[in-house]
Design a protein around this motif. Structure first.
Motif, PDB file in Angstrom:
ATOM      1  N   PHE A 306      -3.042 -30.590 -25.229  1.00 39.63           N
ATOM      2  CA  PHE A 306      -3.759 -29.515 -24.538  1.00 39.63           C
ATOM      3  C   PHE A 306      -2.789 -28.854 -23.560  1.00 39.63           C
ATOM      4  O   PHE A 306      -2.069 -29.532 -22.843  1.00 39.63           O
ATOM      5  CB  PHE A 306      -4.985 -30.077 -23.805  1.00 39.63           C
ATOM      6  N   GLN A 307      -2.781 -27.520 -23.512  1.00 44.33           N
ATOM      7  CA  GLN A 307      -1.732 -26.809 -22.796  1.00 44.33           C
ATOM      8  C   GLN A 307      -1.995 -26.673 -21.302  1.00 44.33           C
ATOM      9  O   GLN A 307      -3.127 -26.484 -20.873  1.00 44.33           O
ATOM     10  CB  GLN A 307      -1.580 -25.395 -23.368  1.00 44.33           C
ATOM     11  N   MET A 308      -0.911 -26.729 -20.522  1.00 50.75           N
ATOM     12  CA  MET A 308      -0.967 -26.442 -19.089  1.00 50.75           C
ATOM     13  C   MET A 308      -0.132 -25.196 -18.839  1.00 50.75           C
ATOM     14  O   MET A 308       1.079 -25.186 -19.077  1.00 50.75           O
ATOM     15  CB  MET A 308      -0.413 -27.624 -18.293  1.00 50.75           C
ATOM     16  N   GLY A 309      -0.777 -24.135 -18.399  1.00 46.85           N
ATOM     17  CA  GLY A 309      -0.080 -22.881 -18.175  1.00 46.85           C
ATOM     18  C   GLY A 309       0.395 -22.718 -16.746  1.00 46.85           C
ATOM     19  O   GLY A 309       0.032 -23.488 -15.855  1.00 46.85           O
ATOM     20  N   VAL A 310       1.217 -21.697 -16.533  1.00 38.46           N
ATOM     21  CA  VAL A 310       1.739 -21.398 -15.196  1.00 38.46           C
ATOM     22  C   VAL A 310       1.371 -19.962 -14.841  1.00 38.46           C
ATOM     23  O   VAL A 310       1.661 -19.031 -15.598  1.00 38.46           O
ATOM     24  CB  VAL A 310       3.267 -21.569 -15.128  1.00 38.46           C
ATOM     25  N   PHE A 311       0.723 -19.803 -13.709  1.00 38.05           N
ATOM     26  CA  PHE A 311       0.259 -18.510 -13.218  1.00 38.05           C
ATOM     27  C   PHE A 311       0.749 -18.377 -11.783  1.00 38.05           C
ATOM     28  O   PHE A 311       0.287 -19.077 -10.889  1.00 38.05           O
ATOM     29  CB  PHE A 311      -1.270 -18.471 -13.276  1.00 38.05           C
ATOM     30  N   THR A 312       1.708 -17.503 -11.560  1.00 35.20           N
ATOM     31  CA  THR A 312       2.330 -17.397 -10.238  1.00 35.20           C
ATOM     32  C   THR A 312       2.094 -16.012  -9.662  1.00 35.20           C
ATOM     33  O   THR A 312       2.580 -15.013 -10.198  1.00 35.20           O
ATOM     34  CB  THR A 312       3.852 -17.644 -10.320  1.00 35.20           C
ATOM     35  N   HIS A 313       1.307 -15.950  -8.576  1.00 37.05           N
ATOM     36  CA  HIS A 313       1.188 -14.667  -7.899  1.00 37.05           C
ATOM     37  C   HIS A 313       1.847 -14.753  -6.530  1.00 37.05           C
ATOM     38  O   HIS A 313       1.546 -15.611  -5.710  1.00 37.05           O
ATOM     39  CB  HIS A 313      -0.251 -14.149  -7.799  1.00 37.05           C
ATOM     40  N   MET A 314       2.765 -13.825  -6.338  1.00 38.59           N
ATOM     41  CA  MET A 314       3.576 -13.769  -5.128  1.00 38.59           C
ATOM     42  C   MET A 314       3.128 -12.592  -4.271  1.00 38.59           C
ATOM     43  O   MET A 314       2.701 -11.563  -4.808  1.00 38.59           O
ATOM     44  CB  MET A 314       5.055 -13.615  -5.495  1.00 38.59           C
ATOM     45  N   TYR A 315       3.243 -12.749  -2.979  1.00 41.67           N
ATOM     46  CA  TYR A 315       2.789 -11.704  -2.064  1.00 41.67           C
ATOM     47  C   TYR A 315       3.955 -11.218  -1.205  1.00 41.67           C
ATOM     48  O   TYR A 315       4.713 -12.022  -0.661  1.00 41.67           O
ATOM     49  CB  TYR A 315       1.688 -12.251  -1.153  1.00 41.67           C
ATOM     50  N   PHE A 316       4.038  -9.892  -1.074  1.00 40.80           N
ATOM     51  CA  PHE A 316       5.090  -9.273  -0.286  1.00 40.80           C
ATOM     52  C   PHE A 316       4.458  -8.290   0.694  1.00 40.80           C
ATOM     53  O   PHE A 316       3.777  -7.344   0.278  1.00 40.80           O
ATOM     54  CB  PHE A 316       6.082  -8.559  -1.198  1.00 40.80           C
ATOM     55  N   GLN A 317       4.687  -8.533   1.969  1.00 39.30           N
ATOM     56  CA  GLN A 317       4.169  -7.626   3.004  1.00 39.30           C
ATOM     57  C   GLN A 317       5.303  -6.724   3.474  1.00 39.30           C
ATOM     58  O   GLN A 317       6.328  -7.207   3.975  1.00 39.30           O
ATOM     59  CB  GLN A 317       3.591  -8.404   4.178  1.00 39.30           C
ATOM     60  N   PHE A 318       5.119  -5.426   3.286  1.00 40.17           N
ATOM     61  CA  PHE A 318       6.163  -4.448   3.585  1.00 40.17           C
ATOM     62  C   PHE A 318       5.894  -3.740   4.910  1.00 40.17           C
ATOM     63  O   PHE A 318       4.765  -3.766   5.423  1.00 40.17           O
ATOM     64  CB  PHE A 318       6.260  -3.434   2.447  1.00 40.17           C
ATOM     65  N   PRO A 319       6.900  -3.073   5.454  1.00 40.93           N
ATOM     66  CA  PRO A 319       6.713  -2.333   6.712  1.00 40.93           C
ATOM     67  C   PRO A 319       5.729  -1.175   6.562  1.00 40.93           C
ATOM     68  O   PRO A 319       5.076  -0.774   7.528  1.00 40.93           O
ATOM     69  CB  PRO A 319       8.120  -1.809   7.028  1.00 40.93           C
ATOM     70  N   PHE A 320       5.625  -0.632   5.353  1.00 38.48           N
ATOM     71  CA  PHE A 320       4.686   0.455   5.097  1.00 38.48           C
ATOM     72  C   PHE A 320       4.285   0.412   3.621  1.00 38.48           C
ATOM     73  O   PHE A 320       4.940  -0.231   2.792  1.00 38.48           O
ATOM     74  CB  PHE A 320       5.302   1.822   5.446  1.00 38.48           C
ATOM     75  N   THR A 321       3.197   1.113   3.289  1.00 33.57           N
ATOM     76  CA  THR A 321       2.702   1.171   1.918  1.00 33.57           C
ATOM     77  C   THR A 321       3.362   2.325   1.180  1.00 33.57           C
ATOM     78  O   THR A 321       3.276   3.473   1.616  1.00 33.57           O
ATOM     79  CB  THR A 321       1.177   1.363   1.903  1.00 33.57           C
ATOM     80  N   PHE A 322       4.021   2.030   0.077  1.00 31.41           N
ATOM     81  CA  PHE A 322       4.700   3.065  -0.696  1.00 31.41           C
ATOM     82  C   PHE A 322       4.149   3.170  -2.120  1.00 31.41           C
ATOM     83  O   PHE A 322       4.603   3.994  -2.904  1.00 31.41           O
ATOM     84  CB  PHE A 322       6.211   2.784  -0.752  1.00 31.41           C
ATOM     85  N   TRP A 323       3.187   2.347  -2.480  1.00 32.32           N
ATOM     86  CA  TRP A 323       2.661   2.331  -3.843  1.00 32.32           C
ATOM     87  C   TRP A 323       1.361   3.143  -3.932  1.00 32.32           C
ATOM     88  O   TRP A 323       0.747   3.490  -2.920  1.00 32.32           O
ATOM     89  CB  TRP A 323       2.440   0.893  -4.315  1.00 32.32           C
ATOM     90  N   ASP A 324       0.921   3.381  -5.159  1.00 30.35           N
ATOM     91  CA  ASP A 324      -0.256   4.206  -5.411  1.00 30.35           C
ATOM     92  C   ASP A 324      -1.542   3.469  -5.049  1.00 30.35           C
ATOM     93  O   ASP A 324      -1.616   2.233  -5.061  1.00 30.35           O
ATOM     94  CB  ASP A 324      -0.302   4.601  -6.888  1.00 30.35           C
ATOM     95  N   ASP A 325      -2.559   4.260  -4.755  1.00 29.22           N
ATOM     96  CA  ASP A 325      -3.843   3.699  -4.326  1.00 29.22           C
ATOM     97  C   ASP A 325      -4.693   3.333  -5.541  1.00 29.22           C
ATOM     98  O   ASP A 325      -5.791   3.842  -5.755  1.00 29.22           O
ATOM     99  CB  ASP A 325      -4.591   4.705  -3.448  1.00 29.22           C
ATOM    100  N   LYS A 326      -4.158   2.438  -6.357  1.00 30.31           N
ATOM    101  CA  LYS A 326      -4.874   1.902  -7.506  1.00 30.31           C
ATOM    102  C   LYS A 326      -4.952   0.389  -7.354  1.00 30.31           C
ATOM    103  O   LYS A 326      -4.128  -0.227  -6.665  1.00 30.31           O
ATOM    104  CB  LYS A 326      -4.149   2.253  -8.808  1.00 30.31           C
ATOM    105  N   GLU A 327      -5.948  -0.216  -8.018  1.00 34.58           N
ATOM    106  CA  GLU A 327      -6.099  -1.668  -7.873  1.00 34.58           C
ATOM    107  C   GLU A 327      -4.985  -2.422  -8.594  1.00 34.58           C
ATOM    108  O   GLU A 327      -4.512  -3.449  -8.110  1.00 34.58           O
ATOM    109  CB  GLU A 327      -7.470  -2.096  -8.405  1.00 34.58           C
ATOM    110  N   TYR A 328      -4.567  -1.889  -9.741  1.00 28.22           N
ATOM    111  CA  TYR A 328      -3.509  -2.536 -10.522  1.00 28.22           C
ATOM    112  C   TYR A 328      -2.418  -1.536 -10.881  1.00 28.22           C
ATOM    113  O   TYR A 328      -2.698  -0.380 -11.216  1.00 28.22           O
ATOM    114  CB  TYR A 328      -4.084  -3.145 -11.813  1.00 28.22           C
ATOM    115  N   LEU A 329      -1.195  -1.981 -10.810  1.00 30.40           N
ATOM    116  CA  LEU A 329      -0.045  -1.238 -11.282  1.00 30.40           C
ATOM    117  C   LEU A 329       0.549  -2.043 -12.428  1.00 30.40           C
ATOM    118  O   LEU A 329       0.787  -3.253 -12.280  1.00 30.40           O
ATOM    119  CB  LEU A 329       0.990  -1.050 -10.173  1.00 30.40           C
ATOM    120  N   ILE A 330       0.760  -1.408 -13.564  1.00 35.18           N
ATOM    121  CA  ILE A 330       1.254  -2.097 -14.752  1.00 35.18           C
ATOM    122  C   ILE A 330       2.627  -1.533 -15.114  1.00 35.18           C
ATOM    123  O   ILE A 330       2.792  -0.313 -15.236  1.00 35.18           O
ATOM    124  CB  ILE A 330       0.274  -1.930 -15.927  1.00 35.18           C
TER     125      ILE A 330
END
Length: 477
Positions: A306-330
């Motif tokens: 039976f398989q054991m998977g790896v799911f890694t979510h990393m968090y980065f806090q920046f000095p300001f927001t530079f990305w789009d106002d969408k829930e997900y970026l792909i």
């Protein structure tokens, strides 16, 4: 002789008042049930045992906190989840019931709120429309083929083979990204490693009477583990015979006649009448716990298969927001799975300036061996590609969090999934008891393996089965 623990426990970087009880090590073995692990399954088992009138419980937890793979940390003034993050299924879900009982806040996830970028920083979301239409048709065919395989008991195969039969053969980074967003992102494995019959099915939503994909993300500063910590605290405070010991890494489980001895890495031994092990499939596969007598080969083979998977979510806090106002970026990279999924934590915590990067499967395994600095630099390089056409100077993050579930000896991965060729009969016997040793955890759940509620329901069911066994004095105990 007794061990005493009092004071404050540091759960990740969050500190809570918590009282632990004296543990009599002599004279309390009769009827004692030892639970290995204070994750969701272990907590659910302890609470259920107590509710059913059994108060002599000892929990041995290998880390300095409770919650297991539900784990939060502080990033700036915010709380982010490095383990379980979503509430999967908002229907008849016992975890959702706990969340509501303890007023834990959450936000409904909108998986349709996304933008897709290519490697040159061009937004190609509109181009994905035709790809998604084709993919939805494939999904419909997939359900029909899966139902036919189950009805006619057709031998299992990989999901990839069934997708090919349905006409889905990804030939571009965009098609890879669409597939990754739907499969890998949820199951931690690519279709090449998922069971066609069971691995990509979503029985969890069916048993929860919930629409597939209707999920929510916890955005409570107390963390996703808060209701489980409260449940455990309530259980321990209700009984003078129940207790928990932290930093107790179990190394041996020895069954001898009418009792079981559990030994920990600090050379301490604890005796009970029964044991419930809630360690992960990954830990069982690592052979870090020695069992006497040894578990049968067929049972160890079940754990190994039976398989054991790896799911890694990393968090980065920046000095300001530079990305789009969408829930997900792909990110549609020519390298499949290379930083494909980005989650905008601004949707959970406005003005937090936090962006989440999620890697699963082989890419998650790869970075597990890298230094934090190298991973951070890799992340910044990808972000420069994504936002290349915006002429933005991507800043260094003020702070960041990179968990490592694979290399953590207490977990050896994130959550399980169904291996191609693993049968229903094999799944049913995966967590069967062996003598006085019982098993619980998300992998043991029939319909909710891989989910938090799977761990919760498994812990409750195992506790009930154990007490039934004790009351009936059945020989299999």
């Amino acid at each position: 002789m007794a061990e005493h623990i009092h004071g404050k426990i540091n759960f990740s970087s969050l500190v809570y008042d918590y009282v632990l009880f004296a543990i009599p090590l002599c004279g309390a073995e009769e009827n004692r049930i030892i639970i290995i692990g204070a994750g969701v399954a272990g907590i659910a088992a302890a609470a259920t045992l107590h509710e059913m009138g059994h108060s002599n419980i000892l929990i041995l937890e290998g880390s300095s906190r409770v919650g297991g793979r539900v784990k939060e940390v502080e990033l700036g003034e915010y709380t982010v989840e490095t383990g379980a993050q979503w509430i999967h299924g908002l229907g008849n879900n016992p975890v959702l019931d706990l969340i509501r009982q303890y007023n834990v806040s959450y936000r409904i996830t909108d998986y349709e709120d996304f933008l897709i970028y290519d490697e040159n920083g061009t937004v190609i979301t509109e181009k994905s429309q035709s790809v998604y239409e084709k993919f939805e048709t494939v999904q419909t065919n997939l359900e029909k083929i899966r139902a036919s395989m189950l009805s006619y008991q057709t031998p299992d195969t990989t999901l990839r083979q069934v997708l090919k039969k349905s006409g889905w053969i990804p030939k571009s980074p965009l098609e890879d990204a669409v597939e990754y967003y739907d499969f890998d992102f949820e199951f931690t494995f690519s279709p090449d490693s998922i069971s066609a019959k069971y691995g990509a099915d979503k029985p969890n939503y069916k048993v929860s009477n919930s629409t597939p994909g209707v999920d929510a993300m916890v955005n409570d500063l107390r963390g996703y583990s808060y209701p489980f910590r409260k449940l455990l605290s309530k259980t321990l405070h209700s009984s003078s015979d129940s207790a928990i010991l932290l930093n107790k890494v179990v190394t041996h489980v020895h069954q001898n006649g009418n009792h079981v001895t559990v030994r920990t890495s600090d050379d301490k031994s604890y005796v009970g009448q029964y044991v419930i092990s809630t360690v992960s499939i990954g830990v069982m596969q690592s052979r870090s716990i020695q069992f006497e007598p040894s578990l049968p080969n067929w049972k160890m083979n079940r754990f190994d298969q039976f398989q054991m998977g790896v799911f890694t979510h990393m968090y980065f806090q920046f000095p300001f927001t530079f990305w789009d106002d969408k829930e997900y970026l792909i990110y549609a990279s020519s390298r499949r799975g290379y930083y494909t999924i980005w989650v905008n934590i601004e949707k959970l915590f406005p003005n937090s300036r936090i962006l989440q990067a999620t890697l699963v499967g082989e890419e998650a395994k790869r970075i597990d061996r890298m230094s934090d600095e190298d991973i951070k630099n890799e992340v910044l390089s990808v972000l420069r590609n994504i936002f290349f056409k915006k002429n933005i100077v991507i800043p260094e993050p003020d702070s960041y969090v990179i968990p490592r579930w694979l290399s953590d000896p207490l977990f050896k991965g994130s959550f399980s999934n169904w291996t191609p060729g693993f049968t229903e009969d094999m799944k049913m016997t995966l967590c069967n008891p062996f003598g006085r040793l019982f098993f619980a955890g998300e992998a043991c759940s029939k319909n909710s393996f891989g989910f938090v509620q799977g761990a919760y329901k498994s812990g409750k069911l195992t506790a009930k089965n154990l007490l039934d066994c004790m009351n009936d004095s059945c020989k299999t105990c």
